[in-house]
Design an enzyme around this catalytic site. Structure first.
Site, PDB file in Angstrom:
ATOM      1  N   GLU A   1       1.221  -0.233  -4.700  1.00 45.74           N
ATOM      2  CA  GLU A   1       0.075   0.761  -5.245  1.00 45.74           C
ATOM      3  C   GLU A   1       0.973   2.011  -4.887  1.00 45.74           C
ATOM      4  O   GLU A   1       1.378   2.435  -4.111  1.00 45.74           O
ATOM      5  CB  GLU A   1      -0.930   0.529  -4.240  1.00 45.74           C
ATOM      6  CG  GLU A   1      -2.085   1.471  -4.494  1.00 45.74           C
ATOM      7  CD  GLU A   1      -2.554   2.618  -3.440  1.00 45.74           C
ATOM      8  OE1 GLU A   1      -3.529   3.162  -3.426  1.00 45.74           O
ATOM      9  OE2 GLU A   1      -1.753   2.846  -2.570  1.00 45.74           O
TER      10      GLU A   1
ATOM     11  N   ASP B   1       0.858  -1.369   0.041  1.00 45.21           N
ATOM     12  CA  ASP B   1      -0.080   0.058   0.088  1.00 45.21           C
ATOM     13  C   ASP B   1       0.831   1.419   0.143  1.00 45.21           C
ATOM     14  O   ASP B   1       1.776   1.310   0.695  1.00 45.21           O
ATOM     15  CB  ASP B   1      -0.631  -0.116   1.291  1.00 45.21           C
ATOM     16  CG  ASP B   1      -1.856   1.208   1.290  1.00 45.21           C
ATOM     17  OD1 ASP B   1      -2.688   1.228   0.546  1.00 45.21           O
ATOM     18  OD2 ASP B   1      -1.720   1.943   2.415  1.00 45.21           O
TER      19      ASP B   1
HETATM   20  C1  NOJ Z   1      -4.638   3.222  -0.451  1.00 45.86           C
HETATM   21  C2  NOJ Z   1      -5.249   2.340   0.111  1.00 45.86           C
HETATM   22  O1  NOJ Z   1      -5.905   1.472  -1.126  1.00 45.86           O
HETATM   23  C3  NOJ Z   1      -6.855   3.378   0.436  1.00 45.86           C
HETATM   24  O2  NOJ Z   1      -7.744   2.636   0.618  1.00 45.86           O
HETATM   25  C4  NOJ Z   1      -6.295   3.953   1.619  1.00 45.86           C
HETATM   26  O3  NOJ Z   1      -7.238   4.924   2.211  1.00 45.86           O
HETATM   27  C5  NOJ Z   1      -4.976   4.557   1.558  1.00 45.86           C
HETATM   28  N1  NOJ Z   1      -3.911   3.716   0.855  1.00 45.86           N
HETATM   29  C6  NOJ Z   1      -4.119   4.806   2.797  1.00 45.86           C
HETATM   30  O4  NOJ Z   1      -3.640   3.497   3.422  1.00 45.86           O
END
Ligand code: NOJ
Length: 585
Positions: A300, A232
């Protein structure tokens, strides 16, 4: 001369043989490469299947649905966070990295999930959230109390105090969600950095103890038998050590919105890449010592294409994650895009991608409106055809195989997404991510078969009576059946290894061929606009009379098996077709 030629040929044959013999056995290849043409299906656990009637999805629910993946042709899933969390950001605020959120089950439930998934040949990827923990994590509580060993686990700063008593944060950095990225902590009398909500303090990766702690977390889950991690928010992990102010972007006057600044000191810092390379080593060492399939990382981060490419490998060829998510179908194209826009962004990824790497295409996720809501309900099948016939990896968000739509009319009272709650009653709807997170629509039973509770954590989209899996399984034609047939088609060598040749037919229609020696060429044809098109593809294909239809969308006038003539193919509004070009005998 001829003797030399023969020698050269012999030498090259024996070289091929030698290389062939040295080459890893097939089985090892499969273990290394299993992910390269995979469809990764994202499960949002809270909304997937509730097994105990509390209105919240859980692990036993997921386990009970594993057969569904098998039946659909899905062999890898990635799960949004399942760890203990106060749920300020629905699991992206973790208070214990090595335990399961009680609402979702237990570690034993997780073991059962993995065992059953293994039996069915389904690989499980977990979300790993390194940038921040919860403000309820014991590490944070200890850091607030300045307990020895934890003083520097987070990014703490004094800021300054104005004469009138106002506290001023150390710099102008902004939270992704809104307002300052610095939150005052009364007990410690310092600001902490939080790039997301107040409940998500940024961990301090300049402290080696943090790196060690997170390595241990990775190993904990690897030992449980997972195949890798979705990581993430990787672009936020490090910030400028000098805490320099970020320059204004000049694109908005609103000092509270993220786009007010040009984020040169808080995103994609050189150390982010190094940390991922460190985790690459950790995973590779794990695979080497434990055997089994290659353990992978997908990351991500919304960034420029050049920044993303460096995650694959840096300028010196040092390897990072298997792939950084490609969000172009979410961020770069939409219902207003032309055929040329689509081809441009597809080509851009392929052109920028360093040699020897694998492309990936993310069609949806829990942070963005659904496909049917971004491109229109009529585009669902065409978008899945696009996703599934491009070279490389496809990523599907749960429910997209049914063409689920956002539930945009969730009331303020039912709204739970933190940034939307912070935005307030008047503007929550434009920000809220709840609409794309509503429960999975399995059937027309109570709560779409998701839960037996009187109350689900988010309301079920009322369109579930018609739009649900069971209906689509029973229907002669459905989005689900199109999706299933595309997954079957992906087994063809031409889709696994074939070349990619695109063509912008006109501003509304584009096509691409996948070609592989000895195999039938496949052609994907897409109309991205709301008008009927008659296209002539004779310039693009050299077997104009040998086209047969392989996949059609639910509203198509064409039928699977129909013969088409390249000089005149009719496409309905938003229609997609996958066509086989039959080889000359
Ligand atoms: C990316 C995640 O996909 C999202 O849902 C989240 O709010 C943020 N990162 C913070 O962790």
């Amino acid at each position: 001369m001829d003797v030399i030629k023969v020698l050269v040929i012999l030498l090259s044959v024996s070289l091929v043989e030698i290389l062939g013999h040295n080459h890893q056995p097939k089985d090892q290849d499969a273990k290394n490469n299993w992910w390269q043409h995979e469809v990764f299906y994202q499960i949002y656990p809270r909304s997937f299947q509730d097994s105990n009637g509390d209105g919240i999805g859980d692990l036993q629910g997921i386990t009970s649905r594993l057969q569904y993946f098998k039946d659909t042709g899905i062999t890898a899933v990635w799960l949004s966070p399942i760890y203990e969390s106060p749920m300020v950001d629905f699991g992206y605020d973790i208070s214990n990295y090595t335990n399961i959120q009680p609402e979702y089950g237990t570690l034993e439930d997780f073991d059962v999930l993995i065992a059953k998934a293994n039996e069915l040949g389904i690989k499980v990827i977990l979300d790993f959230v390194p940038n921040h923990s919860s403000n309820q994590h014991p590490w944070f509580l200890k850091s607030v109390a300045r307990e020895p060993g934890y003083e520097d686990f987070y990014v703490w700063q004094n800021g300054s105090l104005l004469e009138n008593g106002t506290r001023v944060p150390p710099n102008n950095w902004l939270s992704v969600f809104s307002g300052s990225a610095w939150e005052w902590n009364d007990e410690r009398q310092q600001f902490y950095l939080r790039q997301f909500t107040f409940g998500q303090p940024d961990l301090n990766y300049r402290n080696p103890a943090v790196i060690q702690a997170m390595d241990d977390v990775m190993l904990f889950w690897l030992n449980k038998g997972i195949a890798g991690f979705r990581i993430d928010a990787v672009i936020y992990i490090y910030e400028d050590a000098l805490l320099r102010d970020e320059p204004l972007s000049g694109t908005t006057d609103d000092p509270n919105v993220e786009s007010y600044l040009n984020h040169i000191y808080t995103r994609n810092q050189p150390e982010d890449y190094l940390l991922l390379q460190h985790w690459r080593q950790l995973l590779d060492n794990y695979t080497a010592s434990q055997g089994g399939p290659r353990r992978i990382m997908m990351t991500e981060g919304y960034a420029t294409v050049a920044q993303l490419m460096e995650y694959y490998e840096d300028a010196n060829g040092v390897q990072g994650p298997e792939f950084p998510f490609n969000f172009d179908f979410i961020t770069e194209v939409n219902e207003n895009s032309t055929a040329a826009d689509f081809v441009f962004y597809i080509e851009r990824w392929l052109i920028y991608m360093p040699h020897g790497h694998v492309a990936n295409w993310v069609m949806g996720n829990h942070d963005n409106p659904r496909v049917a809501s971004r491109f229109g309900v009529k585009s669902v099948d065409a978008m899945n055809m696009l996703l599934m016939t491009l070279p490389g990896i496809a990523i599907t968000y749960n429910g997209e195989e049914l063409g689920m739509t956002d539930y945009r009319n969730i009331s303020w009272e039912d709204t739970v997404d933190q940034p939307a709650c912070e935005a307030g009653r008047d503007s929550y709807q434009t920000i809220s991510r709840d609409p794309e997170r509503t429960p999975m629509q399995w059937s027309d039973e109570l709560n779409a078969g998701f839960s037996t509770s009187n109350h689900t954590w988010l309301p079920v989209n009322p369109n579930y009576k018609d739009l649900n899996l069971r209906n689509q399984q029973q229907a002669r034609q459905s989005h689900y059946k199109v999706y299933q047939s595309l997954l079957k088609l992906r087994q063809l060598p031409v889709l696994k290894n074939g070349s990619f040749i695109p063509d912008v037919v006109n501003s509304r229609v584009f096509a691409f061929k996948r070609e592989l020696k000895g195999e039938h060429t496949l052609l994907t044809l897409l109309n991205v606009k709301n008008r009927t098109e008659q296209v002539d593809l004779t310039d693009f294909i050299d077997q104009p009379n040998r086209l047969s239809v392989l996949v059609v969308g639910v509203d198509s006038h064409h039928r699977v098996g129909d013969r088409l003539k390249a000089e005149s193919i009719e496409l309905a509004p938003f229609e997609g077709l996958v066509i086989q070009l039959n080889k000359r005998k």
